[in-house]
Write an enzyme that holds these catalytic residues in place. Sequence first.
Site, PDB file in Angstrom:
ATOM      1  N   GLY A   1       0.832  -1.194   0.000  1.00  0.00           N
ATOM      2  CA  GLY A   1       0.000   0.000   0.000  1.00  0.00           C
ATOM      3  C   GLY A   1       0.863   1.238   0.000  1.00  0.00           C
ATOM      4  CB  CYS A   2       0.193   4.652   1.238  1.00  0.00           C
ATOM      5  SG  CYS A   2       1.052   6.206   1.544  1.00  0.00           S
ATOM      6  CG  PHE A   3       6.041   4.788  -0.588  1.00  0.00           C
ATOM      7  CD1 PHE A   3       5.598   6.049  -0.231  1.00  0.00           C
ATOM      8  CD2 PHE A   3       6.630   4.638  -1.831  1.00  0.00           C
ATOM      9  CE1 PHE A   3       5.738   7.144  -1.073  1.00  0.00           C
ATOM     10  CE2 PHE A   3       6.775   5.719  -2.693  1.00  0.00           C
ATOM     11  CZ  PHE A   3       6.338   6.970  -2.309  1.00  0.00           C
TER      12      PHE A   3
END
Length: 158
Positions: free
Chosen positions: A11-13
Amino acid sequence: MAIERATFGAGCFWGVEVRFNEVTGVIDTTVGYEGGKLEHPTYKDVCTDRTGHAEVVQVTFDNSRLSYDALLDAFFALHDPTQVNRQGPDWGTQYRSVIFTHNDEQFRAAKIKIAELNASGMYRDPIATQVEPALAFWKAEEYHQRYLEKRGMVSCHI
């Protein structure tokens, strides 16, 4: 010290980076892009969902203090690996669950871990995590590195 690298997309890093930095034995993390067809992608490029890249965190770790298997456990615990191309409110191929392996041993370990998790019944749906050989890792822009930490935040939605 036995220094190794591991690369994960969950997902969002931003939030993924924070969580991996909390793991004892992790030496460093770098956020970036991997798995796509465009060289030197930017965040703007990747957000079009047309480059094929995933937002990833490359983890540098001391294998004498932290096993790759323990990193896999941390990876699977910090996101929903049954989601396809999304995590929480974020959707698109850049948010897919993916493990980029740096050698045959990591590839085998990831495949075995997925089989074990699927057999365990821990998840209602099958694991959707992709396992691919690591190729080109493109470091994200500097403002993305330690993004939440720079803003005094400890987590985001994951």
